[in-house]
Design a protein around this motif. Structure first.
Motif, PDB file in Angstrom:
ATOM      1  N   PHE A  92     -44.233  14.158 -33.108  1.00  0.00           N
ATOM      2  CA  PHE A  92     -42.897  13.612 -32.860  1.00  0.00           C
ATOM      3  C   PHE A  92     -42.443  12.737 -34.023  1.00  0.00           C
ATOM      4  CE2 PHE A  92     -39.924  10.439 -31.323  1.00  0.00           C
ATOM      5  CZ  PHE A  92     -39.011  11.205 -30.619  1.00  0.00           C
ATOM      6  N   THR A  93     -43.345  11.886 -34.487  1.00  0.00           N
ATOM      7  CA  THR A  93     -42.981  10.993 -35.594  1.00  0.00           C
ATOM      8  C   THR A  93     -42.658  11.776 -36.852  1.00  0.00           C
ATOM      9  OG1 THR A  93     -44.402   9.271 -34.662  1.00  0.00           O
ATOM     10  CG2 THR A  93     -43.747   9.025 -36.957  1.00  0.00           C
ATOM     11  N   ALA A  94     -43.516  12.789 -37.163  1.00  0.00           N
ATOM     12  CA  ALA A  94     -43.299  13.569 -38.385  1.00  0.00           C
ATOM     13  C   ALA A  94     -41.975  14.316 -38.334  1.00  0.00           C
ATOM     14  CB  ALA A  94     -44.454  14.546 -38.589  1.00  0.00           C
ATOM     15  N   VAL A  95     -41.690  14.944 -37.196  1.00  0.00           N
ATOM     16  CA  VAL A  95     -40.446  15.713 -37.076  1.00  0.00           C
ATOM     17  C   VAL A  95     -39.241  14.776 -37.084  1.00  0.00           C
ATOM     18  CG1 VAL A  95     -39.140  17.274 -35.584  1.00  0.00           C
ATOM     19  CG2 VAL A  95     -41.594  17.608 -35.873  1.00  0.00           C
ATOM     20  N   THR A  96     -39.349  13.648 -36.402  1.00  0.00           N
ATOM     21  CA  THR A  96     -38.236  12.697 -36.370  1.00  0.00           C
ATOM     22  C   THR A  96     -37.961  12.137 -37.759  1.00  0.00           C
ATOM     23  OG1 THR A  96     -38.809  12.088 -34.106  1.00  0.00           O
ATOM     24  CG2 THR A  96     -37.359  10.600 -35.289  1.00  0.00           C
ATOM     25  N   LEU A  97     -39.031  11.809 -38.501  1.00  0.00           N
ATOM     26  CA  LEU A  97     -38.842  11.295 -39.861  1.00  0.00           C
ATOM     27  C   LEU A  97     -38.251  12.358 -40.774  1.00  0.00           C
ATOM     28  CD1 LEU A  97     -42.143   9.255 -40.339  1.00  0.00           C
ATOM     29  CD2 LEU A  97     -39.845   8.353 -40.012  1.00  0.00           C
ATOM     30  N   LEU A  98     -38.629  13.620 -40.546  1.00  0.00           N
ATOM     31  CA  LEU A  98     -38.076  14.696 -41.365  1.00  0.00           C
ATOM     32  C   LEU A  98     -36.598  14.900 -41.052  1.00  0.00           C
ATOM     33  CD1 LEU A  98     -38.689  16.877 -43.467  1.00  0.00           C
ATOM     34  CD2 LEU A  98     -39.270  18.428 -41.585  1.00  0.00           C
ATOM     35  N   GLN A 101     -34.636  11.652 -42.337  1.00  0.00           N
ATOM     36  CA  GLN A 101     -35.026  11.125 -43.643  1.00  0.00           C
ATOM     37  C   GLN A 101     -33.942  10.236 -44.266  1.00  0.00           C
ATOM     38  OE1 GLN A 101     -37.899  11.320 -45.219  1.00  0.00           O
ATOM     39  NE2 GLN A 101     -37.309  10.514 -47.206  1.00  0.00           N
ATOM     40  N   PRO A 102     -32.686  10.662 -44.331  1.00  0.00           N
ATOM     41  CA  PRO A 102     -31.664   9.766 -44.929  1.00  0.00           C
ATOM     42  C   PRO A 102     -31.469   8.482 -44.131  1.00  0.00           C
ATOM     43  CG  PRO A 102     -30.866  12.034 -44.797  1.00  0.00           C
ATOM     44  CD  PRO A 102     -32.098  11.959 -43.964  1.00  0.00           C
ATOM     45  N   PHE A 103     -31.532   8.576 -42.785  1.00  0.00           N
ATOM     46  CA  PHE A 103     -31.326   7.401 -41.946  1.00  0.00           C
ATOM     47  C   PHE A 103     -32.442   6.377 -42.173  1.00  0.00           C
ATOM     48  CE2 PHE A 103     -29.241  10.906 -39.810  1.00  0.00           C
ATOM     49  CZ  PHE A 103     -28.034  10.371 -39.405  1.00  0.00           C
ATOM     50  N   ARG A 130     -35.464  16.832 -53.107  1.00  0.00           N
ATOM     51  CA  ARG A 130     -36.839  16.636 -53.551  1.00  0.00           C
ATOM     52  C   ARG A 130     -37.599  15.723 -52.591  1.00  0.00           C
ATOM     53  NH1 ARG A 130     -41.004  18.872 -56.225  1.00  0.00           N
ATOM     54  NH2 ARG A 130     -42.318  17.296 -57.244  1.00  0.00           N
ATOM     55  N   GLU A 131     -36.942  14.672 -52.113  1.00  0.00           N
ATOM     56  CA  GLU A 131     -37.580  13.777 -51.147  1.00  0.00           C
ATOM     57  C   GLU A 131     -37.886  14.510 -49.848  1.00  0.00           C
ATOM     58  OE1 GLU A 131     -35.091  10.421 -50.638  1.00  0.00           O
ATOM     59  OE2 GLU A 131     -35.585   9.512 -52.568  1.00  0.00           O
ATOM     60  N   LEU A 132     -36.958  15.353 -49.396  1.00  0.00           N
ATOM     61  CA  LEU A 132     -37.194  16.122 -48.171  1.00  0.00           C
ATOM     62  C   LEU A 132     -38.371  17.084 -48.350  1.00  0.00           C
ATOM     63  CD1 LEU A 132     -33.525  16.928 -47.074  1.00  0.00           C
ATOM     64  CD2 LEU A 132     -35.121  15.347 -45.977  1.00  0.00           C
ATOM     65  N   TRP A 133     -38.468  17.709 -49.504  1.00  0.00           N
ATOM     66  CA  TRP A 133     -39.558  18.641 -49.757  1.00  0.00           C
ATOM     67  C   TRP A 133     -40.909  17.916 -49.751  1.00  0.00           C
ATOM     68  CZ3 TRP A 133     -41.889  23.026 -49.689  1.00  0.00           C
ATOM     69  CH2 TRP A 133     -43.003  23.271 -50.507  1.00  0.00           C
ATOM     70  N   ILE A 134     -40.976  16.767 -50.424  1.00  0.00           N
ATOM     71  CA  ILE A 134     -42.229  16.009 -50.451  1.00  0.00           C
ATOM     72  C   ILE A 134     -42.596  15.533 -49.051  1.00  0.00           C
ATOM     73  CG2 ILE A 134     -43.318  13.905 -51.331  1.00  0.00           C
ATOM     74  CD1 ILE A 134     -41.664  14.200 -53.864  1.00  0.00           C
ATOM     75  N   SER A 135     -41.606  15.061 -48.293  1.00  0.00           N
ATOM     76  CA  SER A 135     -41.857  14.585 -46.936  1.00  0.00           C
ATOM     77  C   SER A 135     -42.358  15.711 -46.041  1.00  0.00           C
ATOM     78  CB  SER A 135     -40.589  13.969 -46.348  1.00  0.00           C
ATOM     79  OG  SER A 135     -40.801  13.533 -45.037  1.00  0.00           O
ATOM     80  N   GLN A 189     -43.710   6.286 -50.154  1.00  0.00           N
ATOM     81  CA  GLN A 189     -43.246   7.423 -50.959  1.00  0.00           C
ATOM     82  C   GLN A 189     -42.116   6.992 -51.884  1.00  0.00           C
ATOM     83  OE1 GLN A 189     -42.488  11.129 -48.765  1.00  0.00           O
ATOM     84  NE2 GLN A 189     -40.680  11.457 -50.042  1.00  0.00           N
ATOM     85  N   ARG A 190     -41.268   6.076 -51.425  1.00  0.00           N
ATOM     86  CA  ARG A 190     -40.187   5.562 -52.271  1.00  0.00           C
ATOM     87  C   ARG A 190     -40.733   4.791 -53.465  1.00  0.00           C
ATOM     88  NH1 ARG A 190     -37.610   1.076 -50.840  1.00  0.00           N
ATOM     89  NH2 ARG A 190     -38.251   1.371 -48.678  1.00  0.00           N
TER      90      ARG A 190
END
Length: 298
Positions: A92-98, A101-103, A130-135, A189-190
């Motif tokens: 849930f956390t991984a999918v929600t963060l994906l 991501q901008p939020f 690129r950030e979305l791909w790495i995430s 990651q930032r």
């Protein structure tokens, strides 16, 4: 033990931060609500057609007698739903963060700016795609690791006594560790820290990580709670990431005292100005002496 308490304290500090910043909290709820709708639909579908899936997957049990066939397939259906629920908690956390991501990236940056002594926040400098791909790539790697742990713990669950006592506790600690990794990844990651370095950093303070992630994982088992705790969890993970990296952070009590002083200063000014304007202004020269009364005539 001290790090366990410190980790839980960061979880509470994150919730307090979003409570003081209502606008950021509202934006942070959107990704969780979207993910919740998707997961609820998948779990309801599994609960509805889970027995049919089990019957299709176990044709060898078609010729079994009445009690045993129902017990066997019913056990498998419950087990399948339990595994799906565990997978939902882990992912849930991984999918929600994906999805968000901008939020959450914006939320994490605002937390950094708010607590940084110079009011700045680290920036990755990478484009959004690129950030979305790495995430997504790192999340997939974490899910594979978590899945391997889930299979191992599931197998250990058949061990008498320990499988019903020790293994569930271990499962919650494993869940808490991977939840914390996903949440701190937003801030780390930032800063350009890759997955391997993040895992090494978290393993160096396991008690701190467990104090943060294990209570959060337990609370995520309660329906709908995860949605409302996610913004504060991201904020708390950002604060804890600063602790792990040894970055200087403004004290929360000092911030509250400064805010209180900012509020009280104009009040004191208006009170002193108001008291000076009430009534006639006091003269700085003393009043003249009263006239002397005439003495008796001689």
């Amino acid at each position: 033990m001290r790090d366990l308490g410190a980790g839980f304290h960061y979880l509470l500090k994150g919730q307090r931060w979003v409570a003081r910043h209502g606008k950021q909290y509202g934006f942070g709820l959107i990704p969780g609500l979207i993910t919740l709708v998707l997961y609820m639909g998948a779990l309801v579908s599994l609960a509805t057609w889970g027995e049919d899936m089990v019957s299709w997957a176990t044709p060898f049990a078609d010729g079994w007698s009445s009690p045993w066939q129902g017990l066997f397939r019913g056990f498998l259906a419950v087990l399948l739903f339990a595994l799906a629920l565990l997978l939902a908690v882990l992912t849930f956390t991984a999918v929600t963060l994906l999805v968000g991501q901008p939020f959450y990236e914006s939320l994490s940056e605002k937390v950094d700016r708010d607590v940084s002594p110079d009011g700045t926040a680290p920036e990755s400098g990478l484009p959004l795609w690129r950030e979305l791909w790495i995430s997504a790539r790192d999340s997939l790697r974490i899910l594979i690791r978590a899945g391997l742990w889930a299979v191992l713990l599931f197998a250990l669950g058949f061990v008498p006594v320990a499988g019903q006592t020790v293994v569930p506790v271990l499962g919650f600690f494993v869940t808490g560790f991977f939840l914390t990794e996903e949440l701190t990844a937003v801030a780390l990651q930032r800063r350009g820290i890759d997955l391997r370095a993040r895992l090494t950093l978290l393993r160096s303070r396991k008690a701190l990580v467990w104090g943060f992630g294990t209570p959060l994982g337990l609370s995520f088992l309660v329906p709908f709670v995860a949605v409302f705790l996610m913004p504060g969890a991201v904020a708390g993970a950002t604060l804890m990431a600063r602790e792990l990296l040894g970055e200087e952070t403004r004290d929360e009590n000092a911030e509250d005292e400064e805010a209180e002083e900012d509020v009280q200063e104009p009040i004191r000014g208006s009170w002193s100005g108001g008291s000076a304007s009430v009534g006639p202004r006091a003269s700085s020269t003393p009043p003249p002496p009263p006239p002397r009364s005439p003495g008796p005539a001689r």
